[in-house]
Design a protein around this motif. Structure first.
Motif, mmCIF file in Angstrom:
data_model
loop_
_atom_site.group_PDB
_atom_site.id
_atom_site.type_symbol
_atom_site.label_atom_id
_atom_site.label_comp_id
_atom_site.label_asym_id
_atom_site.label_seq_id
_atom_site.Cartn_x
_atom_site.Cartn_y
_atom_site.Cartn_z
ATOM 1 N N GLN A 117 35.922 46.010 26.826
ATOM 2 C CA GLN A 117 35.951 45.540 27.653
ATOM 3 C C GLN A 117 37.231 44.589 28.218
ATOM 4 O O GLN A 117 37.749 44.620 29.365
ATOM 5 C CB GLN A 117 34.702 44.611 28.166
ATOM 6 C CG GLN A 117 34.235 44.319 29.591
ATOM 7 C CD GLN A 117 33.213 43.588 29.622
ATOM 8 O OE1 GLN A 117 32.480 43.056 28.878
ATOM 9 N NE2 GLN A 117 32.952 43.224 31.179
ATOM 10 N N ALA A 118 37.405 43.829 27.446
ATOM 11 C CA ALA A 118 38.634 42.853 27.284
ATOM 12 C C ALA A 118 39.950 43.904 27.617
ATOM 13 O O ALA A 118 40.911 43.359 28.383
ATOM 14 C CB ALA A 118 38.722 41.686 26.382
ATOM 15 N N ALA A 119 40.158 44.778 26.557
ATOM 16 C CA ALA A 119 41.357 45.535 26.644
ATOM 17 C C ALA A 119 41.462 46.092 28.056
ATOM 18 O O ALA A 119 42.470 46.426 28.725
ATOM 19 C CB ALA A 119 41.319 46.530 25.556
ATOM 20 N N TRP A 120 40.204 46.835 28.608
ATOM 21 C CA TRP A 120 40.427 47.453 30.008
ATOM 22 C C TRP A 120 40.774 46.465 30.965
ATOM 23 O O TRP A 120 41.457 46.968 31.961
ATOM 24 C CB TRP A 120 38.782 47.924 30.272
ATOM 25 C CG TRP A 120 38.876 48.750 31.300
ATOM 26 C CD1 TRP A 120 38.124 48.151 32.576
ATOM 27 C CD2 TRP A 120 39.287 50.003 31.749
ATOM 28 N NE1 TRP A 120 38.359 49.076 33.613
ATOM 29 C CE2 TRP A 120 39.076 50.337 33.165
ATOM 30 C CE3 TRP A 120 39.967 50.670 30.966
ATOM 31 C CZ2 TRP A 120 39.474 51.518 33.800
ATOM 32 C CZ3 TRP A 120 40.291 52.108 31.652
ATOM 33 C CH2 TRP A 120 40.035 52.440 33.226
ATOM 34 N N ALA A 121 40.295 45.332 30.938
ATOM 35 C CA ALA A 121 40.536 44.299 32.132
ATOM 36 C C ALA A 121 42.084 43.985 32.018
ATOM 37 O O ALA A 121 42.879 44.079 32.944
ATOM 38 C CB ALA A 121 39.823 42.833 31.810
ATOM 39 N N ILE A 122 42.589 43.909 30.754
ATOM 40 C CA ILE A 122 44.157 43.617 30.464
ATOM 41 C C ILE A 122 44.957 44.726 31.153
ATOM 42 O O ILE A 122 45.824 44.574 31.760
ATOM 43 C CB ILE A 122 44.412 43.485 28.907
ATOM 44 C CG1 ILE A 122 44.026 41.988 28.608
ATOM 45 C CG2 ILE A 122 46.003 43.433 28.752
ATOM 46 C CD1 ILE A 122 43.717 41.765 27.091
ATOM 47 N N THR A 123 44.654 45.928 30.836
ATOM 48 C CA THR A 123 45.415 46.980 31.350
ATOM 49 C C THR A 123 45.160 47.105 32.771
ATOM 50 O O THR A 123 46.173 47.953 33.313
ATOM 51 C CB THR A 123 44.978 48.608 30.480
ATOM 52 O OG1 THR A 123 43.626 48.676 30.631
ATOM 53 C CG2 THR A 123 45.378 48.421 29.003
ATOM 54 N N GLN A 124 44.300 47.134 33.407
ATOM 55 C CA GLN A 124 43.694 47.209 34.724
ATOM 56 C C GLN A 124 44.663 46.194 35.627
ATOM 57 O O GLN A 124 45.088 46.499 36.802
ATOM 58 C CB GLN A 124 42.413 47.195 35.253
ATOM 59 C CG GLN A 124 41.791 48.434 34.437
ATOM 60 C CD GLN A 124 42.270 49.710 34.981
ATOM 61 O OE1 GLN A 124 42.488 49.972 36.369
ATOM 62 N NE2 GLN A 124 42.493 50.643 34.290
ATOM 63 N N ASN A 125 44.695 45.093 34.958
ATOM 64 C CA ASN A 125 45.526 43.952 35.849
ATOM 65 C C ASN A 125 46.992 43.575 34.906
ATOM 66 O O ASN A 125 47.179 42.243 34.785
ATOM 67 C CB ASN A 125 44.597 42.639 35.613
ATOM 68 C CG ASN A 125 43.242 43.003 36.278
ATOM 69 O OD1 ASN A 125 43.188 43.636 37.491
ATOM 70 N ND2 ASN A 125 42.323 42.502 35.837
ATOM 71 N N GLU A 126 47.542 44.545 34.736
ATOM 72 C CA GLU A 126 48.631 44.504 34.064
ATOM 73 C C GLU A 126 49.926 43.580 34.716
ATOM 74 O O GLU A 126 50.369 42.772 34.107
ATOM 75 C CB GLU A 126 49.430 45.827 33.640
ATOM 76 C CG GLU A 126 50.763 45.895 32.956
ATOM 77 C CD GLU A 126 51.188 47.248 32.819
ATOM 78 O OE1 GLU A 126 52.695 47.294 32.583
ATOM 79 O OE2 GLU A 126 50.676 48.148 32.979
ATOM 80 N N ASP A 127 50.090 43.555 35.933
ATOM 81 C CA ASP A 127 50.901 42.893 36.569
ATOM 82 C C ASP A 127 50.744 41.458 36.572
ATOM 83 O O ASP A 127 51.317 40.529 36.449
ATOM 84 C CB ASP A 127 51.268 43.621 37.970
ATOM 85 C CG ASP A 127 49.956 43.488 38.822
ATOM 86 O OD1 ASP A 127 48.977 43.746 38.304
ATOM 87 O OD2 ASP A 127 49.927 43.704 39.895
ATOM 88 N N ILE A 128 49.377 41.095 36.901
ATOM 89 C CA ILE A 128 48.693 39.726 36.746
ATOM 90 C C ILE A 128 49.019 39.204 35.393
ATOM 91 O O ILE A 128 49.467 38.012 35.262
ATOM 92 C CB ILE A 128 47.278 39.661 37.332
ATOM 93 C CG1 ILE A 128 47.076 40.231 38.742
ATOM 94 C CG2 ILE A 128 46.778 38.268 37.291
ATOM 95 C CD1 ILE A 128 45.974 40.287 39.206
ATOM 96 N N THR A 129 48.502 40.058 34.172
ATOM 97 C CA THR A 129 48.587 39.450 33.040
ATOM 98 C C THR A 129 50.000 39.222 32.371
ATOM 99 O O THR A 129 50.306 38.136 31.921
ATOM 100 C CB THR A 129 48.257 40.579 32.241
ATOM 101 O OG1 THR A 129 46.790 40.874 32.171
ATOM 102 C CG2 THR A 129 48.107 40.081 30.495
ATOM 103 N N VAL A 130 51.176 40.067 32.838
ATOM 104 C CA VAL A 130 52.585 39.584 32.649
ATOM 105 C C VAL A 130 52.892 38.271 33.269
ATOM 106 O O VAL A 130 53.664 37.672 32.752
ATOM 107 C CB VAL A 130 53.495 41.130 32.958
ATOM 108 C CG1 VAL A 130 54.723 40.850 32.799
ATOM 109 C CG2 VAL A 130 53.049 42.169 32.071
#
Length: 68
Positions: free
Chosen positions: A30-43
């Protein structure tokens, strides 16, 4: 083919989270999915957190991607 590579990156990221954080597989996925879906915000968040304001070669967030 692209879906296969995205899926493998997602699985690798979830395994890494599970190993480092010692959490359940479902929570890591679930954490990995959230990171990949919100890639621009994470970066953007990571650059803002780990770069100070007087950094000479501070990269622009548009130029950087999580999985490039």
């Amino acid at each position: 083919m692209e879906q296969q590579s995205r899926l493998s990156k997602l699985m690798y990221l979830s395994w890494e989270i599970q190993r480092k954080k010692r959490c359940l597989r479902a929570k890591a996925l679930q954490a990995a999915w959230a990171i990949t879906q919100n890639e621009d915000i994470t970066v953007y968040y990571l650059i803002k957190k780990h770069s100070h304001t007087n950094y000479v070669n501070k990269p622009k967030t548009v130029q950087i991607g999580l999985f490039k």
